[in-house]
Design an enzyme around this catalytic site. Structure first.
Site, PDB file in Angstrom:
ATOM      1  N   HIS A 261       0.831  -1.211   0.000  1.00 44.09           N
ATOM      2  CA  HIS A 261       0.000   0.000   0.000  1.00 44.09           C
ATOM      3  C   HIS A 261       0.869   1.266   0.000  1.00 44.09           C
ATOM      4  CE1 HIS A 261      -3.669   2.354   1.135  1.00 44.09           C
ATOM      5  NE2 HIS A 261      -2.755   3.148   1.658  1.00 44.09           N
ATOM      6  N   GLU A 262       1.763   1.350   0.972  1.00 45.67           N
ATOM      7  CA  GLU A 262       2.613   2.551   1.049  1.00 45.67           C
ATOM      8  C   GLU A 262       3.536   2.610  -0.171  1.00 45.67           C
ATOM      9  OE1 GLU A 262       1.667   4.722   3.117  1.00 45.67           O
ATOM     10  OE2 GLU A 262       0.434   3.379   4.344  1.00 45.67           O
ATOM     11  N   HIS A 265       1.729   4.437  -2.834  1.00 46.16           N
ATOM     12  CA  HIS A 265       1.784   5.892  -2.614  1.00 46.16           C
ATOM     13  C   HIS A 265       3.143   6.429  -3.062  1.00 46.16           C
ATOM     14  CE1 HIS A 265      -1.940   6.788  -0.501  1.00 46.16           C
ATOM     15  NE2 HIS A 265      -1.732   5.894   0.437  1.00 46.16           N
ATOM     16  N   GLU A 291      -4.720   7.855  -3.062  1.00 46.28           N
ATOM     17  CA  GLU A 291      -5.176   6.579  -2.507  1.00 46.28           C
ATOM     18  C   GLU A 291      -5.467   5.576  -3.622  1.00 46.28           C
ATOM     19  OE1 GLU A 291      -4.874   6.175   0.626  1.00 46.28           O
ATOM     20  OE2 GLU A 291      -5.993   4.353   1.080  1.00 46.28           O
TER      21      GLU A 291
END
Ligand code: CO
Length: 496
Positions: A261-262, A265, A291
């Protein structure tokens, strides 16, 4: 002679220098700072916030922007940059220094009260602070101005162009389509995911996560990963992007998907053109689009069977004992298990949006004066019962679970859902446009995916709004139907 445009660039870069310096102090606070450093750190941050406000609202900035905003000699790209910089400037100007200070003090106190309240499971400790924050936020909406609903003013900060009316429609679709669909999945045979909660060595998890980041295309010469209690991404320019992860030795899943997830980003930030530093074209466009990048990697890629066809054998080499009886198909089902839960950050890909919807409904009810702060726990628990069918045992795991409200972040939660819905829409488009995308992912080649995102989204920075980007990429506005279709195809297969 320096042109006005170049003079503006110098000033905007100076503003970015101040803002990113304070970002670095925040990163350090979360990752490295010794306990006793907190007091002066808060002061240092507030000094920089003041300096940033002064620079960002200076008459020098105002003069340059006013002259450039009507300058017909600028090319389209420059015009966009100036227009967006002007919008940021006029927004900043609406705040008085007094208001900025009052808000920052209220947030500091609110955050401390929230920490205490959560620890002691006592909502009453936080309630008066939340009331004060709400009052200030309503004042902020009046300062910023809005057409239809005060909440629009807050949305505009995080997701420019999105309105409360649109969101009410979006979440009514979630309520009428996703909630009953999840219900049908819950009636099916339960998936066994017990094996994910054995002991998994911390160092081995860390090494595996670093490997996943490398595979995604994270540039370790332009970023690094560290540990923190709440995973996050922060950047100081596109060549210095920091991600953090957390490792739970008794749960394999936390590290893997927070890492991906990160990482998503971070790839967005690393893909924004370095030479645009300081300009809007050197910044991300909205939280929803940000997001969408993390969610696309986390869910559409990172929870796909293709992704694990390549990575599961590698994972088995790292944890042979724990996984020896688990096939890749079983693993795939386990990591996609749909199950109502109490905590938003641990929720699966589908029930996640019910957590967001509840927060959105509560924020709106508060702003419209339809619920009092003191009645929030009751409302919260009733909604969890209604949408997720679960009893909330205490406020620490209920209304007090998230940090956001104590930061005064209202209008922020919806961007989590918007991002996931954008992600589904973008990924389907990528599947149409990239030849053999699934096979590439099967083989561990994620480059075509990354290059597509770089081309379609990352390189533009904030030159386009999220809606403009979405239309340019998929030919239409954000469409919740695309998410539902993606979900149905995926979960019908998982739940037979
Ligand atoms: Co995120």
């Amino acid at each position: 002679m320096t042109s006005k445009y170049e003079s503006l660039a110098v000033l905007l870069k100076k503003l970015s220098d101040i803002n990113y310096a304070s970002g670095l102090l925040q990163w350090d606070q979360e990752v490295n700072m010794p306990e006793k450093g907190g007091e002066i750190r808060a002061q240092q941050l507030s000094t920089l916030a003041g300096l940033s406000h002064e620079t960002g609202t200076s008459s020098e900035m105002e003069n340059l922007l006013s002259e450039l905003i009507g300058d017909s000699k600028l090319d389209d790209r420059q015009k966009r940059n100036v227009k967006e910089a002007y919008r940021n400037f006029t927004d900043r100007k609406k705040y008085t220094t007094q208001f900025v200070i009052e808000m920052s003090t209220t947030v500091s106190q609110g955050f401390q009260a929230w920490q205490q309240a959560k620890k002691e499971n006592n909502f009453n400790l936080f309630a008066p602070h939340l009331q004060k924050l709400m009052d200030l936020k309503l004042k902020e909406c009046e300062l910023l101005g809005y057409e239809d609903h005060p909440y629009d003013a807050l949305l505009n900060q995080h997701e420019p162009g999105m309105t409360t009316k649109q969101l009410k429609k979006l979440f009514s679709d979630v309520r009428t389509q996703l909630v009953p669909y999840v219900q049908t999945l819950l009636e099916k045979k339960k998936i066994d995911d017990e094996f994910t909660r054995q002991h998994y060595d911390k160092q081995k998890q860390w090494d595996f996560g670093m490997d996943l980041l490398k595979q995604m295309g994270f540039d370790f010469k332009a970023g690094r990963q560290d540990l923190s209690s709440h995973p996050f991404t922060i950047n100081f320019n596109s060549r210095d992007v920091r991600v953090t992860t957390r490792i739970n030795e008794n749960d394999l899943c936390e590290m893997i998907w927070s890492c991906i997830h990160e990482g998503g980003h971070a790839l967005y930030e690393q893909g924004i053109p370095f030479e645009n530093y300081g300009w809007p074209s050197g910044e991300f466009t909205s939280l929803g689009i940000h997001e969408s990048q993390s969610r696309l990697w986390e869910n559409n890629v990172g929870r796909s069977l293709s992704y694990w066809k390549y990575n599961y054998p590698r994972l088995c080499k790292v944890f042979p004992d724990q996984l020896k009886k688990i096939s890749v198909e079983h693993f795939y089902k386990a990591i996609n298990k749909v199950e109502p839960s109490l905590i938003r950050t641990n929720a699966d890909e589908l029930t996640y949006h019910m957590h967001v919807m509840i927060r959105f409904e509560i924020e709106i009810a508060l702003m419209e004066g339809k619920v009092k702060v003191e009645d929030l726990p009751q409302l919260w628990n009733a909604r969890y019962k209604e949408y997720l069918g679960i009893e909330v045992p205490d406020n620490a795991r209920g209304v007090l679970q998230d940090v956001h409200w104590s930061h005064g972040s209202f209008g922020y939660f919806p961007t989590y859902s918007i991002g996931s819905f954008y992600a589904a829409q973008f990924f389907r488009q990528a599947q149409k446009e990239i030849k053999g995308l699934d096979q590439e992912i099967d083989n561990g080649n994620l480059k075509p995916m990354l290059l597509w995102l770089r081309e379609k989204i990352h390189r533009h920075g904030r030159l386009y709004t999220s809606n403009e980007l979405c239309n340019a990429i998929t030919g239409k506005d954000l469409d919740f139907g695309e998410f539902m279709e993606y979900a149905k195809i995926k979960y019908e297969q998982i739940y037979n």
